[in-house]
Scaffold this motif. Structure first.
Motif, PDB file in Angstrom:
ATOM      1  N   UNK A  12       0.743  -1.294  -0.071  1.00 24.07           N
ATOM      2  CA  UNK A  12      -0.027  -0.060  -0.022  1.00 24.07           C
ATOM      3  C   UNK A  12       0.768   1.171  -0.041  1.00 24.07           C
ATOM      4  N   UNK A  13       1.970   1.153   0.674  1.00 27.74           N
ATOM      5  CA  UNK A  13       2.754   2.338   0.741  1.00 27.74           C
ATOM      6  C   UNK A  13       3.366   2.715  -0.461  1.00 27.74           C
ATOM      7  N   UNK A  14       3.985   1.624  -1.221  1.00 30.42           N
ATOM      8  CA  UNK A  14       4.581   1.759  -2.472  1.00 30.42           C
ATOM      9  C   UNK A  14       3.616   2.417  -3.297  1.00 30.42           C
ATOM     10  N   UNK A  15       2.494   1.740  -3.567  1.00 27.14           N
ATOM     11  CA  UNK A  15       1.269   2.204  -4.275  1.00 27.14           C
ATOM     12  C   UNK A  15       1.098   3.814  -4.133  1.00 27.14           C
ATOM     13  N   UNK A  16       1.073   4.374  -2.864  1.00 25.69           N
ATOM     14  CA  UNK A  16       0.787   5.624  -2.606  1.00 25.69           C
ATOM     15  C   UNK A  16       2.045   6.439  -2.983  1.00 25.69           C
ATOM     16  N   UNK A  17       3.209   5.848  -2.850  1.00 34.29           N
ATOM     17  CA  UNK A  17       4.245   6.805  -3.307  1.00 34.29           C
ATOM     18  C   UNK A  17       4.507   6.839  -5.146  1.00 34.29           C
ATOM     19  N   UNK A  18       3.915   5.687  -5.550  1.00 33.41           N
ATOM     20  CA  UNK A  18       3.994   5.619  -7.090  1.00 33.41           C
ATOM     21  C   UNK A  18       2.770   6.669  -7.546  1.00 33.41           C
ATOM     22  N   UNK A  19       1.678   6.763  -6.677  1.00 37.18           N
ATOM     23  CA  UNK A  19       0.741   7.589  -7.123  1.00 37.18           C
ATOM     24  C   UNK A  19       1.110   9.224  -6.986  1.00 37.18           C
ATOM     25  N   UNK A  20       1.938   9.475  -5.780  1.00 34.82           N
ATOM     26  CA  UNK A  20       2.183  10.769  -5.700  1.00 34.82           C
ATOM     27  C   UNK A  20       3.179  11.142  -6.910  1.00 34.82           C
ATOM     28  N   UNK A  21       4.166  10.047  -7.356  1.00 33.02           N
ATOM     29  CA  UNK A  21       5.024  10.421  -8.460  1.00 33.02           C
ATOM     30  C   UNK A  21       4.300  10.548  -9.501  1.00 33.02           C
ATOM     31  N   UNK A  22       3.198   9.867  -9.878  1.00 33.42           N
ATOM     32  CA  UNK A  22       2.352  10.062 -10.998  1.00 33.42           C
ATOM     33  C   UNK A  22       1.842  11.349 -11.280  1.00 33.42           C
ATOM     34  N   UNK A  23       1.336  11.842 -10.119  1.00 35.08           N
ATOM     35  CA  UNK A  23       0.764  13.221  -9.771  1.00 35.08           C
ATOM     36  C   UNK A  23       1.730  14.141 -10.137  1.00 35.08           C
ATOM     37  N   UNK A  24       3.071  14.116  -9.571  1.00 37.78           N
ATOM     38  CA  UNK A  24       4.112  15.108  -9.769  1.00 37.78           C
ATOM     39  C   UNK A  24       4.570  15.246 -11.304  1.00 37.78           C
TER      40      UNK A  24
END
Length: 88
Positions: free
Chosen positions: A8-20
């Motif tokens: 879940x944490x990795x997915x959240x991090x990837x989501x933030x990177x995608x948004x950036x």
């Protein structure tokens, strides 16, 4: 449970990177596949660094036998096991 939280944490991090990067999720196929390839290669950097840090050689044979199957998903052929000695 710990693995699920890490995922879940990795997915959240990837989501933030995608948004950036302003990439929509789900990402277009080419971007998603390159990201997955990066994840697979990045996973192998930790064992490689541990081996180098321990002073063990990092050879092409080691990379081929240890890293390639994990990146490609193709199991390397194993030598057949020696037959067990017969009991008399």
């Amino acid at each position: 449970m710990k693995v699920y939280l890490l995922s879940l944490g990795a997915g959240l991090l990837v989501g933030v990177i995608y948004a950036l990067l302003q990439v929509r999720s789900p990402a277009p196929p080419a971007i998603a596949l390159l990201g997955l390839l990066g994840m697979l290669v990045g996973e192998q950097m930790v064992p490689l660094a541990k081996r180098a840090w321990a002073g063990e050689p990092v050879t092409l044979a080691w990379l081929h036998s240890e890293c390639t199957p994990k990146i490609t998903g193709v199991a390397m052929p194993q030598a057949p096991a020696a037959p067990a000695p017969k009991e008399s």
